[in-house]
Design an enzyme around this catalytic site. Sequence first.
Site, PDB file in Angstrom:
ATOM      1  N   ASP A 147      20.962  23.626  47.329  1.00 43.28           N
ATOM      2  CA  ASP A 147      20.375  22.548  48.139  1.00 43.28           C
ATOM      3  C   ASP A 147      21.016  21.247  47.690  1.00 43.28           C
ATOM      4  O   ASP A 147      20.616  20.678  46.682  1.00 43.28           O
ATOM      5  CB  ASP A 147      18.858  22.546  47.936  1.00 43.28           C
ATOM      6  CG  ASP A 147      18.162  21.390  48.629  1.00 43.28           C
ATOM      7  OD1 ASP A 147      18.796  20.740  49.470  1.00 43.28           O
ATOM      8  OD2 ASP A 147      16.983  21.141  48.314  1.00 43.28           O
TER       9      ASP A 147
ATOM     10  N   GLU B 146      19.118  12.046  49.807  1.00 40.51           N
ATOM     11  CA  GLU B 146      18.256  12.832  50.691  1.00 40.51           C
ATOM     12  C   GLU B 146      16.979  13.235  49.979  1.00 40.51           C
ATOM     13  O   GLU B 146      15.884  13.175  50.527  1.00 40.51           O
ATOM     14  CB  GLU B 146      19.012  14.078  51.178  1.00 40.51           C
ATOM     15  CG  GLU B 146      18.285  14.837  52.306  1.00 40.51           C
ATOM     16  CD  GLU B 146      17.334  15.926  51.827  1.00 40.51           C
ATOM     17  OE1 GLU B 146      16.647  16.506  52.681  1.00 40.51           O
ATOM     18  OE2 GLU B 146      17.251  16.200  50.619  1.00 40.51           O
ATOM     19  N   GLU B 147      17.135  13.657  48.723  1.00 41.97           N
ATOM     20  CA  GLU B 147      15.995  14.235  47.988  1.00 41.97           C
ATOM     21  C   GLU B 147      14.918  13.207  47.648  1.00 41.97           C
ATOM     22  O   GLU B 147      13.827  13.562  47.244  1.00 41.97           O
ATOM     23  CB  GLU B 147      16.484  14.941  46.716  1.00 41.97           C
ATOM     24  CG  GLU B 147      17.404  16.135  46.976  1.00 41.97           C
ATOM     25  CD  GLU B 147      16.695  17.352  47.553  1.00 41.97           C
ATOM     26  OE1 GLU B 147      15.465  17.292  47.731  1.00 41.97           O
ATOM     27  OE2 GLU B 147      17.369  18.352  47.820  1.00 41.97           O
TER      28      GLU B 147
ATOM     29  N   ASP C  79      21.477  22.245  56.109  1.00 37.32           N
ATOM     30  CA  ASP C  79      20.752  22.195  54.841  1.00 37.32           C
ATOM     31  C   ASP C  79      20.156  23.575  54.572  1.00 37.32           C
ATOM     32  O   ASP C  79      20.321  24.494  55.393  1.00 37.32           O
ATOM     33  CB  ASP C  79      19.657  21.112  54.919  1.00 37.32           C
ATOM     34  CG  ASP C  79      19.283  20.536  53.549  1.00 37.32           C
ATOM     35  OD1 ASP C  79      19.419  21.253  52.537  1.00 37.32           O
ATOM     36  OD2 ASP C  79      18.838  19.371  53.500  1.00 37.32           O
TER      37      ASP C  79
HETATM   38 CO    CO Z   1      15.978  19.646  48.605  1.00 36.32          CO
HETATM   39 ZN    ZN Z   2      18.292  19.727  51.013  1.00 36.86          ZN
END
Ligand code: CO
Ligand code: ZN
Length: 332
Positions: free
Chosen positions: A164, A194-195, A217
């Site tokens: 990820d 993103e996280e 993703d």
């Molecule tokens: Co993630």
């Molecule tokens: Zn992700």
Amino acid sequence: MKNLIQKLVESIGPSGYESAVREIVRDEVAPFAEEIRIDALGNLIVRKGSKTKSGMRLMLAAHLDEIGLIATHIDENGFIRFSTLGGVRPNNCPGGRVRFMNGVEGVIGIERLENPDRPFSIEQLYIDVGAASRQDCPIKVGEVAAFYRPMLDLGGRIAAKSMDDRIGVAVLVESLRQLKKTPHEIYFVFSVQEEVGLRGATTAAFALDPDLGLAVDVTLTGDTPKGVKMEVALGKGPAIKVRDGKMLSDPRLVQYLIETAEKAKGPYQLEILEGGTTDASVIQITRAGIPSGCISIPCRYVHSPSEMVDYNDVQNAVKLLVTVLSNPIHLG
Ligand code: CO
Ligand code: ZN
């Protein structure tokens, strides 16, 4: 493609500190890109193709960053207390190994628990880098780390930290490589942060103002013992997202992806994810709204140091994406 995946998952890039990963990706895409830029937040934006009469301006997104840790306090014995960058779960931490941006490595320890049956929190964990005192500790408050493990190649399946979303990054890089001709103006966005709240994709989508958005993703699977109730399984093909915690994919785009997968004779599955989301959810609500969707790579143990994907799913995701990008896109 396994070499590329290994290079990506074995580099360190917690949210906000993606530069090492970005450099790897920049080198990989350079021979195939028509334009490369890095924006103010650090998104790597790579263009291929120009918009023809039958084409669209497309934004693809896969995030460079991974979940991580940030040092908050060093005690007198040199133990490092930390908080998290993104969705680090306490259960996945004890015994784990981490690497700081300066290369220092350490292990995560846990306080003796008063009641081992009760859940514990991040505050009860610490990082031991082998220092004997605060003075001796090579890490200062504010320095960031990520889990560190070498990739494990199990043949059909591969496990590593940061699948990820390095696996999504690898899919975009490989698709760019394989793409011969396109009617579209395609922006491959390797997004940051993103996280911690989809921040890079938010600004990139605003800047690019695309006609269509597509994230690549990972998604959870329902195929492990007493796992979440979910249809998605490893090895049954890339998952076409119908909905997740923050997005309803554009149904016309879902339909188009299904038809494309069927025409290409590639396996696919449909994804309904109850919690969590991707960059696509912020692309969708950029400006006046942008039809958006997501191709997900099924992944077990997401946000653990050993996230597992099926190599066939990865290759089939590339095949699906290249087919989508090579042809005019018709939405219902
Ligand atoms: Co993630
Ligand atoms: Zn992700």
